[in-house]
Design a protein around this motif. Structure first.
Motif, PDB file in Angstrom:
ATOM      1  N   TRP A  27      39.400  17.460  50.131  1.00  0.00           N
ATOM      2  CA  TRP A  27      40.266  18.259  51.001  1.00  0.00           C
ATOM      3  C   TRP A  27      41.731  18.031  50.664  1.00  0.00           C
ATOM      4  O   TRP A  27      42.527  18.965  50.665  1.00  0.00           O
ATOM      5  CB  TRP A  27      40.005  17.915  52.465  1.00  0.00           C
ATOM      6  CG  TRP A  27      38.724  18.475  53.000  1.00  0.00           C
ATOM      7  CD1 TRP A  27      37.731  19.133  52.314  1.00  0.00           C
ATOM      8  CD2 TRP A  27      38.286  18.418  54.356  1.00  0.00           C
ATOM      9  NE1 TRP A  27      36.705  19.479  53.150  1.00  0.00           N
ATOM     10  CE2 TRP A  27      37.023  19.040  54.427  1.00  0.00           C
ATOM     11  CE3 TRP A  27      38.818  17.873  55.506  1.00  0.00           C
ATOM     12  CZ2 TRP A  27      36.299  19.164  55.604  1.00  0.00           C
ATOM     13  CZ3 TRP A  27      38.107  17.982  56.692  1.00  0.00           C
ATOM     14  CH2 TRP A  27      36.866  18.630  56.735  1.00  0.00           C
ATOM     15  N   PHE A  28      42.102  16.778  50.367  1.00  0.00           N
ATOM     16  CA  PHE A  28      43.477  16.522  49.943  1.00  0.00           C
ATOM     17  C   PHE A  28      43.796  17.316  48.679  1.00  0.00           C
ATOM     18  O   PHE A  28      44.862  17.921  48.570  1.00  0.00           O
ATOM     19  CB  PHE A  28      43.715  15.026  49.699  1.00  0.00           C
ATOM     20  CG  PHE A  28      44.038  14.229  50.935  1.00  0.00           C
ATOM     21  CD1 PHE A  28      44.844  14.736  51.943  1.00  0.00           C
ATOM     22  CD2 PHE A  28      43.558  12.943  51.070  1.00  0.00           C
ATOM     23  CE1 PHE A  28      45.153  13.989  53.079  1.00  0.00           C
ATOM     24  CE2 PHE A  28      43.859  12.178  52.194  1.00  0.00           C
ATOM     25  CZ  PHE A  28      44.659  12.704  53.199  1.00  0.00           C
ATOM     26  N   GLU A  29      42.874  17.337  47.736  1.00  0.00           N
ATOM     27  CA  GLU A  29      43.109  18.100  46.508  1.00  0.00           C
ATOM     28  C   GLU A  29      43.268  19.590  46.810  1.00  0.00           C
ATOM     29  O   GLU A  29      44.126  20.258  46.227  1.00  0.00           O
ATOM     30  CB  GLU A  29      41.991  17.884  45.497  1.00  0.00           C
ATOM     31  CG  GLU A  29      42.288  18.583  44.179  1.00  0.00           C
ATOM     32  CD  GLU A  29      41.168  18.440  43.185  1.00  0.00           C
ATOM     33  OE1 GLU A  29      41.428  17.855  42.125  1.00  0.00           O
ATOM     34  OE2 GLU A  29      40.050  18.914  43.471  1.00  0.00           O
ATOM     35  N   ALA A  30      42.485  20.121  47.735  1.00  0.00           N
ATOM     36  CA  ALA A  30      42.627  21.534  48.114  1.00  0.00           C
ATOM     37  C   ALA A  30      44.019  21.804  48.673  1.00  0.00           C
ATOM     38  O   ALA A  30      44.580  22.890  48.476  1.00  0.00           O
ATOM     39  CB  ALA A  30      41.558  21.911  49.145  1.00  0.00           C
ATOM     40  N   GLY A  31      44.607  20.820  49.323  1.00  0.00           N
ATOM     41  CA  GLY A  31      45.951  20.955  49.868  1.00  0.00           C
ATOM     42  C   GLY A  31      47.038  20.926  48.813  1.00  0.00           C
ATOM     43  O   GLY A  31      48.204  21.182  49.113  1.00  0.00           O
ATOM     44  N   ARG A  32      46.669  20.636  47.579  1.00  0.00           N
ATOM     45  CA  ARG A  32      47.645  20.575  46.473  1.00  0.00           C
ATOM     46  C   ARG A  32      47.714  21.868  45.660  1.00  0.00           C
ATOM     47  O   ARG A  32      48.434  21.929  44.664  1.00  0.00           O
ATOM     48  CB  ARG A  32      47.285  19.416  45.541  1.00  0.00           C
ATOM     49  CG  ARG A  32      47.291  18.079  46.223  1.00  0.00           C
ATOM     50  CD  ARG A  32      46.793  16.969  45.297  1.00  0.00           C
ATOM     51  NE  ARG A  32      46.491  15.775  46.079  1.00  0.00           N
ATOM     52  CZ  ARG A  32      45.516  14.930  45.805  1.00  0.00           C
ATOM     53  NH1 ARG A  32      44.742  15.118  44.743  1.00  0.00           N
ATOM     54  NH2 ARG A  32      45.312  13.879  46.582  1.00  0.00           N
ATOM     55  N   ASN A  33      46.975  22.887  46.057  1.00  0.00           N
ATOM     56  CA  ASN A  33      46.954  24.124  45.260  1.00  0.00           C
ATOM     57  C   ASN A  33      48.339  24.720  45.057  1.00  0.00           C
ATOM     58  O   ASN A  33      48.646  25.234  43.984  1.00  0.00           O
ATOM     59  CB  ASN A  33      45.998  25.147  45.869  1.00  0.00           C
ATOM     60  CG  ASN A  33      44.554  24.809  45.588  1.00  0.00           C
ATOM     61  OD1 ASN A  33      44.245  24.012  44.699  1.00  0.00           O
ATOM     62  ND2 ASN A  33      43.651  25.397  46.355  1.00  0.00           N
ATOM     63  N   ASN A  56      45.225   7.094  47.224  1.00  0.00           N
ATOM     64  CA  ASN A  56      44.889   6.156  48.278  1.00  0.00           C
ATOM     65  C   ASN A  56      44.603   6.971  49.525  1.00  0.00           C
ATOM     66  O   ASN A  56      45.335   7.917  49.826  1.00  0.00           O
ATOM     67  CB  ASN A  56      46.060   5.203  48.511  1.00  0.00           C
ATOM     68  CG  ASN A  56      45.821   4.274  49.674  1.00  0.00           C
ATOM     69  OD1 ASN A  56      44.722   3.803  49.893  1.00  0.00           O
ATOM     70  ND2 ASN A  56      46.867   4.022  50.433  1.00  0.00           N
ATOM     71  N   VAL A  57      43.550   6.608  50.247  1.00  0.00           N
ATOM     72  CA  VAL A  57      43.206   7.297  51.491  1.00  0.00           C
ATOM     73  C   VAL A  57      43.058   6.265  52.595  1.00  0.00           C
ATOM     74  O   VAL A  57      42.396   5.240  52.412  1.00  0.00           O
ATOM     75  CB  VAL A  57      41.883   8.094  51.358  1.00  0.00           C
ATOM     76  CG1 VAL A  57      41.509   8.743  52.677  1.00  0.00           C
ATOM     77  CG2 VAL A  57      41.985   9.128  50.255  1.00  0.00           C
ATOM     78  N   CYS A  73      50.770  18.446  52.729  1.00  0.00           N
ATOM     79  CA  CYS A  73      51.116  17.744  51.494  1.00  0.00           C
ATOM     80  C   CYS A  73      52.623  17.825  51.278  1.00  0.00           C
ATOM     81  O   CYS A  73      53.179  18.928  51.214  1.00  0.00           O
ATOM     82  CB  CYS A  73      50.357  18.368  50.322  1.00  0.00           C
ATOM     83  SG  CYS A  73      50.762  17.660  48.719  1.00  0.00           S
ATOM     84  N   TRP A  74      53.247  16.665  51.176  1.00  0.00           N
ATOM     85  CA  TRP A  74      54.684  16.588  50.911  1.00  0.00           C
ATOM     86  C   TRP A  74      54.918  15.869  49.586  1.00  0.00           C
ATOM     87  O   TRP A  74      54.084  15.101  49.128  1.00  0.00           O
ATOM     88  CB  TRP A  74      55.389  15.763  51.980  1.00  0.00           C
ATOM     89  CG  TRP A  74      55.427  16.321  53.346  1.00  0.00           C
ATOM     90  CD1 TRP A  74      56.388  17.134  53.874  1.00  0.00           C
ATOM     91  CD2 TRP A  74      54.490  16.092  54.412  1.00  0.00           C
ATOM     92  NE1 TRP A  74      56.112  17.421  55.192  1.00  0.00           N
ATOM     93  CE2 TRP A  74      54.942  16.786  55.548  1.00  0.00           C
ATOM     94  CE3 TRP A  74      53.310  15.354  54.509  1.00  0.00           C
ATOM     95  CZ2 TRP A  74      54.266  16.772  56.758  1.00  0.00           C
ATOM     96  CZ3 TRP A  74      52.627  15.344  55.710  1.00  0.00           C
ATOM     97  CH2 TRP A  74      53.107  16.049  56.812  1.00  0.00           C
ATOM     98  N   CYS A  96      43.957  12.365  61.321  1.00  0.00           N
ATOM     99  CA  CYS A  96      42.627  11.823  61.016  1.00  0.00           C
ATOM    100  C   CYS A  96      42.583  11.067  59.692  1.00  0.00           C
ATOM    101  O   CYS A  96      41.768  10.161  59.533  1.00  0.00           O
ATOM    102  CB  CYS A  96      41.605  12.948  60.998  1.00  0.00           C
ATOM    103  SG  CYS A  96      41.431  13.762  62.602  1.00  0.00           S
ATOM    104  N   ALA A  97      43.429  11.445  58.748  1.00  0.00           N
ATOM    105  CA  ALA A  97      43.488  10.750  57.463  1.00  0.00           C
ATOM    106  C   ALA A  97      44.873  10.941  56.877  1.00  0.00           C
ATOM    107  O   ALA A  97      45.524  11.957  57.115  1.00  0.00           O
ATOM    108  CB  ALA A  97      42.432  11.289  56.504  1.00  0.00           C
ATOM    109  N   LYS A  98      45.306   9.941  56.135  1.00  0.00           N
ATOM    110  CA  LYS A  98      46.570  10.065  55.423  1.00  0.00           C
ATOM    111  C   LYS A  98      46.410   9.363  54.087  1.00  0.00           C
ATOM    112  O   LYS A  98      45.512   8.530  53.907  1.00  0.00           O
ATOM    113  CB  LYS A  98      47.737   9.499  56.222  1.00  0.00           C
ATOM    114  CG  LYS A  98      47.701   8.014  56.467  1.00  0.00           C
ATOM    115  CD  LYS A  98      48.909   7.598  57.296  1.00  0.00           C
ATOM    116  CE  LYS A  98      48.948   6.091  57.485  1.00  0.00           C
ATOM    117  NZ  LYS A  98      50.168   5.670  58.170  1.00  0.00           N
ATOM    118  N   GLY A  99      47.262   9.715  53.156  1.00  0.00           N
ATOM    119  CA  GLY A  99      47.141   9.098  51.852  1.00  0.00           C
ATOM    120  C   GLY A  99      48.291   9.428  50.939  1.00  0.00           C
ATOM    121  O   GLY A  99      49.219  10.164  51.304  1.00  0.00           O
TER     122      GLY A  99
END
Length: 131
Positions: A27-33, A56-57, A73-74, A96-99
């Motif tokens: 999901w983090f990768e999807a936020g990097r599109n 890191n998650v 994503c910043w 719920c999650a950060k990384g």
């Protein structure tokens, strides 16, 4: 900031009833599109630029099927050829999650990193994380 809404799938839910921990990096990768679009506007994998060096998650709260999740994503830091991301996933207004993730601008043909072009650097600066 880049913002992506994820609709959790049944297949991402584990036997305990929450989204499986292995799904969160996806999901983090999807936020990097949006970030990938800056470096590879034509989406060509033959000249892909963004190579991940580390990630890191940190899990803060559970995520569930049936409720949309929001990925933020910043850009945390911009180096000469690399950049560090700060990311969060929220559901129902709860973190719920950060990384973090580090990427390098990489020339796959030359097999070496290259400086981030000034036009891309300028676009990245619009997404800087401010504490």
């Amino acid at each position: 900031m880049f913002h992506t809404v994820i609709e959790p799938r049944v297949s991402e839910t584990d036997g305990v009833g929450h989204i499986n921990n292995t799904v969160i990096p996806v999901w983090f990768e999807a936020g990097r599109n949006g970030l990938f679009q800056l470096f590879n506007p034509d989406h060509s994998f033959s000249d892909w630029k963004m190579i991940i060096l580390s990630m890191n998650v940190e899990f803060k709260n559970q995520l569930y099927f049936g409720k949309k999740a929001e990925v933020y994503c910043w850009i945390k830091r911009i180096g000469n050829s690399s950049l560090e991301l700060y990311e969060e996933i929220h559901q129902d207004g709860t973190l719920c999650a950060k990384g973090t993730a580090v990427y390098v601008n990489y020339n796959v043909h030359e097999k070496q990193s290259e400086s981030i072009p000034s036009d891309i650097r300028y676009a990245l600066e619009k997404h800087l994380y401010e504490n």
